[in-house]
Design a protein around this motif. Structure first.
Motif, PDB file in Angstrom:
ATOM      1  N   LEU A  35       0.765  -1.012  -0.105  1.00  0.00           N
ATOM      2  CA  LEU A  35      -0.134   0.029   0.002  1.00  0.00           C
ATOM      3  C   LEU A  35       0.800   1.263   0.038  1.00  0.00           C
ATOM      4  O   LEU A  35       1.461   1.709   0.907  1.00  0.00           O
ATOM      5  N   PRO A  36       1.121   2.008  -1.080  1.00  0.00           N
ATOM      6  CA  PRO A  36       2.098   3.031  -1.263  1.00  0.00           C
ATOM      7  C   PRO A  36       1.529   4.192  -0.689  1.00  0.00           C
ATOM      8  O   PRO A  36       0.284   4.237  -0.498  1.00  0.00           O
ATOM      9  N   LYS A  37       2.313   5.220  -0.357  1.00  0.00           N
ATOM     10  CA  LYS A  37       1.730   6.477  -0.028  1.00  0.00           C
ATOM     11  C   LYS A  37       0.830   6.690   1.268  1.00  0.00           C
ATOM     12  O   LYS A  37      -0.111   7.290   1.308  1.00  0.00           O
ATOM     13  N   LEU A  38       1.296   5.778   2.483  1.00  0.00           N
ATOM     14  CA  LEU A  38       0.548   5.723   3.601  1.00  0.00           C
ATOM     15  C   LEU A  38       1.250   6.627   4.518  1.00  0.00           C
ATOM     16  O   LEU A  38       0.751   7.043   5.515  1.00  0.00           O
ATOM     17  N   GLY A  39       2.301   7.462   4.012  1.00  0.00           N
ATOM     18  CA  GLY A  39       3.004   8.492   4.902  1.00  0.00           C
ATOM     19  C   GLY A  39       4.193   7.680   5.785  1.00  0.00           C
ATOM     20  O   GLY A  39       4.084   6.435   5.967  1.00  0.00           O
ATOM     21  N   ARG A  40       5.153   8.528   5.889  1.00  0.00           N
ATOM     22  CA  ARG A  40       6.366   7.853   6.590  1.00  0.00           C
ATOM     23  C   ARG A  40       6.680   8.725   8.033  1.00  0.00           C
ATOM     24  O   ARG A  40       7.362   8.337   8.581  1.00  0.00           O
ATOM     25  N   GLY A  41       5.537   9.446   8.472  1.00  0.00           N
ATOM     26  CA  GLY A  41       5.656  10.075   9.724  1.00  0.00           C
ATOM     27  C   GLY A  41       5.657   9.082  10.745  1.00  0.00           C
ATOM     28  O   GLY A  41       5.259   7.876  10.717  1.00  0.00           O
ATOM     29  N   ARG A  42       5.979   9.507  11.899  1.00  0.00           N
ATOM     30  CA  ARG A  42       6.225   8.702  13.140  1.00  0.00           C
ATOM     31  C   ARG A  42       4.908   7.793  13.361  1.00  0.00           C
ATOM     32  O   ARG A  42       4.908   6.789  13.839  1.00  0.00           O
ATOM     33  N   THR A  43       3.720   8.889  13.620  1.00  0.00           N
ATOM     34  CA  THR A  43       2.557   8.091  13.964  1.00  0.00           C
ATOM     35  C   THR A  43       2.026   7.227  12.904  1.00  0.00           C
ATOM     36  O   THR A  43       1.425   6.153  12.992  1.00  0.00           O
ATOM     37  N   SER A  44       2.243   7.533  11.564  1.00  0.00           N
ATOM     38  CA  SER A  44       1.613   6.939  10.452  1.00  0.00           C
ATOM     39  C   SER A  44       2.121   5.596  10.449  1.00  0.00           C
ATOM     40  O   SER A  44       1.288   4.583   9.953  1.00  0.00           O
ATOM     41  N   THR A  45       3.340   5.336  10.872  1.00  0.00           N
ATOM     42  CA  THR A  45       3.950   3.802  10.776  1.00  0.00           C
ATOM     43  C   THR A  45       3.760   3.203  12.094  1.00  0.00           C
ATOM     44  O   THR A  45       4.298   2.011  12.309  1.00  0.00           O
ATOM     45  N   ASP A  46       3.369   3.918  13.157  1.00  0.00           N
ATOM     46  CA  ASP A  46       3.488   3.168  14.408  1.00  0.00           C
ATOM     47  C   ASP A  46       2.365   2.176  14.500  1.00  0.00           C
ATOM     48  O   ASP A  46       0.896   2.470  14.344  1.00  0.00           O
ATOM     49  N   PRO A  47       2.661   0.876  14.985  1.00  0.00           N
ATOM     50  CA  PRO A  47       1.974   0.003  15.113  1.00  0.00           C
ATOM     51  C   PRO A  47       0.593   0.248  16.275  1.00  0.00           C
ATOM     52  O   PRO A  47      -0.491  -0.476  16.319  1.00  0.00           O
ATOM     53  N   ARG A  48       1.048   1.071  17.214  1.00  0.00           N
ATOM     54  CA  ARG A  48      -0.066   1.250  18.274  1.00  0.00           C
ATOM     55  C   ARG A  48      -1.388   1.852  17.653  1.00  0.00           C
ATOM     56  O   ARG A  48      -2.283   1.784  18.383  1.00  0.00           O
ATOM     57  N   VAL A  49      -1.202   2.500  16.270  1.00  0.00           N
ATOM     58  CA  VAL A  49      -2.195   2.994  15.743  1.00  0.00           C
ATOM     59  C   VAL A  49      -3.182   1.983  15.443  1.00  0.00           C
ATOM     60  O   VAL A  49      -4.705   2.014  15.682  1.00  0.00           O
ATOM     61  N   GLY A  50      -2.745   0.650  15.146  1.00  0.00           N
ATOM     62  CA  GLY A  50      -3.621  -0.472  14.701  1.00  0.00           C
ATOM     63  C   GLY A  50      -3.972  -0.925  15.777  1.00  0.00           C
ATOM     64  O   GLY A  50      -5.319  -1.501  15.883  1.00  0.00           O
ATOM     65  N   SER A  51      -3.321  -1.076  16.910  1.00  0.00           N
ATOM     66  CA  SER A  51      -3.789  -1.514  18.358  1.00  0.00           C
ATOM     67  C   SER A  51      -5.208  -0.745  18.627  1.00  0.00           C
ATOM     68  O   SER A  51      -6.113  -1.221  19.035  1.00  0.00           O
ATOM     69  N   ILE A  52      -4.997   0.619  18.671  1.00  0.00           N
ATOM     70  CA  ILE A  52      -6.258   1.382  19.094  1.00  0.00           C
ATOM     71  C   ILE A  52      -7.320   1.138  18.187  1.00  0.00           C
ATOM     72  O   ILE A  52      -8.591   0.941  18.778  1.00  0.00           O
ATOM     73  N   PHE A  53      -7.070   1.251  16.982  1.00  0.00           N
ATOM     74  CA  PHE A  53      -8.229   1.071  15.870  1.00  0.00           C
ATOM     75  C   PHE A  53      -8.960  -0.308  16.230  1.00  0.00           C
ATOM     76  O   PHE A  53     -10.033  -0.183  16.237  1.00  0.00           O
ATOM     77  N   LEU A  54      -7.984  -1.400  16.359  1.00  0.00           N
ATOM     78  CA  LEU A  54      -8.700  -2.814  16.574  1.00  0.00           C
ATOM     79  C   LEU A  54      -9.527  -2.833  17.794  1.00  0.00           C
ATOM     80  O   LEU A  54     -10.512  -3.536  17.750  1.00  0.00           O
ATOM     81  N   TRP A  55      -8.874  -2.384  18.710  1.00  0.00           N
ATOM     82  CA  TRP A  55      -9.607  -2.303  20.216  1.00  0.00           C
ATOM     83  C   TRP A  55     -10.870  -1.887  19.963  1.00  0.00           C
ATOM     84  O   TRP A  55     -11.968  -2.324  20.361  1.00  0.00           O
ATOM     85  N   SER A  56     -11.112  -0.716  19.526  1.00  0.00           N
ATOM     86  CA  SER A  56     -12.138   0.158  19.212  1.00  0.00           C
ATOM     87  C   SER A  56     -13.347  -0.899  18.447  1.00  0.00           C
ATOM     88  O   SER A  56     -14.502  -0.880  18.777  1.00  0.00           O
ATOM     89  N   GLU A  57     -12.759  -1.288  17.312  1.00  0.00           N
ATOM     90  CA  GLU A  57     -13.716  -2.046  16.370  1.00  0.00           C
ATOM     91  C   GLU A  57     -14.130  -3.202  17.060  1.00  0.00           C
ATOM     92  O   GLU A  57     -15.437  -3.582  17.152  1.00  0.00           O
ATOM     93  N   VAL A  58     -13.481  -4.054  17.982  1.00  0.00           N
ATOM     94  CA  VAL A  58     -13.830  -5.242  18.440  1.00  0.00           C
ATOM     95  C   VAL A  58     -14.783  -4.992  19.604  1.00  0.00           C
ATOM     96  O   VAL A  58     -15.927  -5.751  19.649  1.00  0.00           O
ATOM     97  N   THR A  59     -14.299  -4.015  20.581  1.00  0.00           N
ATOM     98  CA  THR A  59     -15.183  -3.983  21.698  1.00  0.00           C
ATOM     99  C   THR A  59     -16.201  -2.900  21.367  1.00  0.00           C
ATOM    100  O   THR A  59     -17.052  -2.783  22.248  1.00  0.00           O
ATOM    101  N   GLN A  60     -16.335  -2.104  20.275  1.00  0.00           N
ATOM    102  CA  GLN A  60     -17.317  -1.221  20.009  1.00  0.00           C
ATOM    103  C   GLN A  60     -17.195  -0.037  21.405  1.00  0.00           C
ATOM    104  O   GLN A  60     -18.101   0.491  21.953  1.00  0.00           O
ATOM    105  N   GLY A  61     -15.838   0.301  21.638  1.00  0.00           N
ATOM    106  CA  GLY A  61     -15.416   1.455  22.497  1.00  0.00           C
ATOM    107  C   GLY A  61     -14.915   2.508  21.841  1.00  0.00           C
ATOM    108  O   GLY A  61     -14.626   2.475  20.689  1.00  0.00           O
ATOM    109  N   GLU A  62     -14.876   3.530  22.480  1.00  0.00           N
ATOM    110  CA  GLU A  62     -14.519   4.725  22.184  1.00  0.00           C
ATOM    111  C   GLU A  62     -12.898   4.811  21.843  1.00  0.00           C
ATOM    112  O   GLU A  62     -12.438   4.454  23.295  1.00  0.00           O
ATOM    113  N   HIS A  63     -12.277   5.125  20.741  1.00  0.00           N
ATOM    114  CA  HIS A  63     -10.970   4.983  20.765  1.00  0.00           C
ATOM    115  C   HIS A  63      -9.938   5.857  21.681  1.00  0.00           C
ATOM    116  O   HIS A  63      -8.867   5.409  22.182  1.00  0.00           O
ATOM    117  N   LEU A  64     -10.553   6.625  22.353  1.00  0.00           N
ATOM    118  CA  LEU A  64      -9.954   7.567  23.282  1.00  0.00           C
ATOM    119  C   LEU A  64      -9.678   6.990  24.345  1.00  0.00           C
ATOM    120  O   LEU A  64      -8.819   7.320  25.176  1.00  0.00           O
TER     121      LEU A  64
END
Length: 643
Positions: free
Chosen positions: A532-561
């Motif tokens: 998947l090109p052009k996803l960005g190379r910034g620190r947060t764009s490549t941070d796997p913690r972003v995936g953890s947060i999103f997946l937790w929110s999707e599975v639990t139907q919880g607020e990502h914050l």
């Protein structure tokens, strides 16, 4: 089952006649006991009683045997039971067809009465030779608690023998038989079959009074206007008992007419004399008082610590037909046209008192599955009290769903269907309105599930106390006592009813526990981003913690914050602003190209992870399976109606 010979000199059933009534008339004509006639018709085993549940319906073999023995058609045999009323009267189909329930909870839910009310004028017959000889029909409908008057003779039904003053065909040692003293021979069908004790050493005898020769209580000295009110109600009830068309789904007046009427009658008894205002005359109010006063006395005794006070009468049917009619009239008047806005203040006044004095019985009355959505929603208590009232409680819990089945952040499809219409009136909140409302509804649903406080419910859902308090303060300020507040309450009620009736609800609490320490493996994160090109190379764009947060929110139907990942880093003193923003961008409505593909993959991953949580099979997800499913599953949203 084969029948060797039919009964001689059978009688045709009279219109509306009950099975016990026909057995009594045939037995009298043949000079046999009703017990022997039932045996010849294969309605009882040798030495056994005639099962009372045959009044409700005849199993196939018994219906066939009766038809053959008595020369009846299948329809005539079944019409001797209460089966013709089953479509119009849900209390009949809501109870099991067995002997024990016939004498117990079947009566408490107003399904059927073991004893029979009766009209003396009907029992005298219509003057025809057959009815002059053997009497008129014991009507099957007289066993229905909601039938309290004879429309033909414009009078109340009787329930006691005028001589022995006992119930007609009442229960004996809690083992009801279809006919009392069924082995006796020679009694006229209209004679009382109660057993009387003559005194010490004098033995017993049958009462034998002719029920058709006494005028009875008739109209109970009511005014012509009050009698007409009750007869008009009875006429509407009879029409509902035998509808010409099948019930229409979604029509509360068709599906829930009787459940609402009966539940409201229970509520009036439990809170008497609060419901007196819905009774049009003092004479009718006195009839309700005769029955309700006993219920109130029992409730007060139990609250005072008298553990011997029997509360079965709280939901029992009034034996007296006039009392029953007056109580149903009060309930019908209270319900009115059953329009939610008008009904809410009437029901809530009584519901609040019922929950205060007898919460267990109030809960059973108002949370029955058969009740209409309108009645259930009208009985819900208001959400808001003092903002600082952390100990304030709401209504007792709704047992139709558990707090574990409440998502911490209202799923978007629920929000769009029930809540989004409120947004135009909350424009002062800007983009925060959606977030606060989705959070608030979830907390409110948790309150309804447990009867707990706002703050305790939020804590169970994993919502920080500060966030719960902020949400309550803002909505209290914005909604106030306006009509908008009622709109919000109605929407929450709709969601609660719909969620309570859903099949296969998710245990979101289990998912939150399962994922509390789980983090997306780095290798999986890179594999999901692969190609998947052009996803960005910034620190947060490549941070796997972003995936953890999103997946937790999707599975639990919880607020990502409120995800464990963000909470963990905040507690460590880190600035999580950029990380939260990066995860939040996954929910943007204008995603395209590579970012859209990544979110689609993450949602497929979330679906597999949710299955693993629910099945408790371990939390390892195959990225190869995600890739295989990417072209199969539809794009554009989570199957959980994501956040």
């Amino acid at each position: 089952m084969t029948v060797k010979r039919p009964l001689p000199r059978v009688l045709d059933p009279l219109p509306g006649e009950s099975l016990p009534g026909l057995l009594l008339r045939v037995a009298f004509r043949l000079g046999l006991s009703p017990d022997r006639v039932a045996e010849l018709c294969r309605l009882r085993e040798m030495g056994g009683a005639i099962p009372h549940f045959y009044l409700r319906y005849l199993p196939g073999p018994q219906a066939t045997a009766l038809s053959c023995s008595a020369g009846l058609t299948a329809a005539e045999a079944n019409n001797l039971t209460l089966r013709p009323f089953a479509h119009g009267f849900p209390a009949l189909t809501g109870s099991k067809w067995d002997l024990i329930r016939t004498g117990g909870s079947a009566t408490s839910n107003w399904g059927v009465t073991v004893s029979s009310r009766y009209c003396p004028d009907c029992l005298r017959g219509d003057g025809s030779p057959v009815q002059n000889a053997f009497g008129g029909a014991w009507q099957a409908s007289w066993h229905l608690p909601v039938v309290f008057a004879c429309l033909r003779h414009r009078r109340f039904l009787e329930h006691l023998c005028p001589t022995c003053e006992r119930l007609v065909n009442g229960t004996v040692r809690a083992q009801p038989s279809l006919i009392k003293n069924s082995r006796l021979i020679g009694l006229h069908p209209a004679q009382c079959r109660n057993t009387l004790t003559l005194g010490r050493g004098s033995g017993k005898r049958v009462c034998g009074a002719r029920l058709d020769e006494h005028p009875g209580s008739g109209a109970r000295d009511l005014s012509a206007e009050d009698l007409q009110r009750l007869l008009s109600l009875q006429e509407r009830i009879i029409a509902r008992l035998t509808p010409t068309d099948p019930p229409r789904v979604g029509d509360p007046m068709s599906i829930s007419f009787f459940p609402d009427l009966i539940s409201t009658a229970h509520l009036i008894k439990l809170t008497w004399p609060m419901g007196e205002t819905y009774i049009p005359s003092q004479e009718l109010a006195m009839l309700v008082e005769e029955h309700a006063a006993l219920v109130v006395a029992m409730v007060q005794a139990r609250r005072a610590g008298d553990t011997g006070a029997n509360l079965n009468s709280v939901r029992a049917v009034p034996d007296d037909a006039a009392q029953c009619g007056a109580l149903l009239l009060a309930a019908d008047t209270l319900l009115g046209d059953r329009e939610l806005v008008a009904l809410r203040p009437r029901i809530r006044a009584l519901a609040g008192e019922a929950f205060r004095t007898s919460p267990n019985h109030a809960d059973k009355i108002l949370r029955q599955e058969e009740n209409s959505d309108t009645l259930v929603r009208a009985s819900y208590h208001r959400l808001y009290g003092d903002v600082g009232g952390r100990r304030q409680r709401t209504a007792p819990p709704d047992p139709r769903f558990q707090i574990e089945e409440i998502p911490a952040y209202l799923p978007r499809d629920w929000y769009e269907s029930h809540i989004a219409s409120i947004i135009p009136d909350l424009l002062s909140l800007g983009r925060r309105a959606t977030r606060l409302l989705r959070r608030a509804v979830s907390i409110r649903l948790a309150q309804l599930a447990t009867g707990g406080t706002w703050h305790a419910s939020a804590e169970f859902l994993g919502i920080p106390a500060s966030g719960a308090l902020h949400t309550l303060r803002v909505l209290t300020r914005e909604l106030g006592e306006s009509q908008l507040r009622s709109v919000f309450e109605d929407a929450v009620g709709e969601i609660a009813v719909k969620h309570g009736r859903a099949v296969g609800r998710v245990d979101y609490a289990r998912r939150r526990r399962s994922l509390a320490k789980w983090r997306l493996p780095t290798d999986d994160w890179h594999a999901l981003r692969d190609g998947l090109p052009k996803l960005g190379r910034g620190r947060t764009s490549t941070d796997p913690r972003v995936g953890s947060i999103f997946l937790w929110s999707e599975v639990t139907q919880g607020e990502h914050l409120h995800s464990p990942t963000l909470r963990e880093h905040r507690e460590a003193g880190e600035d999580t602003t950029l990380l939260a923003l990066a995860a939040g961008r996954c929910y943007s409505t204008d995603l395209h190209d590579s970012r859209l593909r990544l979110v689609q993959r993450l949602r497929i991953y979330a679906g597999l992870l949710a299955e693993a949580c629910d099945q408790q099979t371990g939390l390892r997800v195959s990225v190869d399976e995600v890739a295989a499913l990417e072209g199969v599953r539809p794009a554009g949203g989570s199957t959980e109606a994501g956040c």
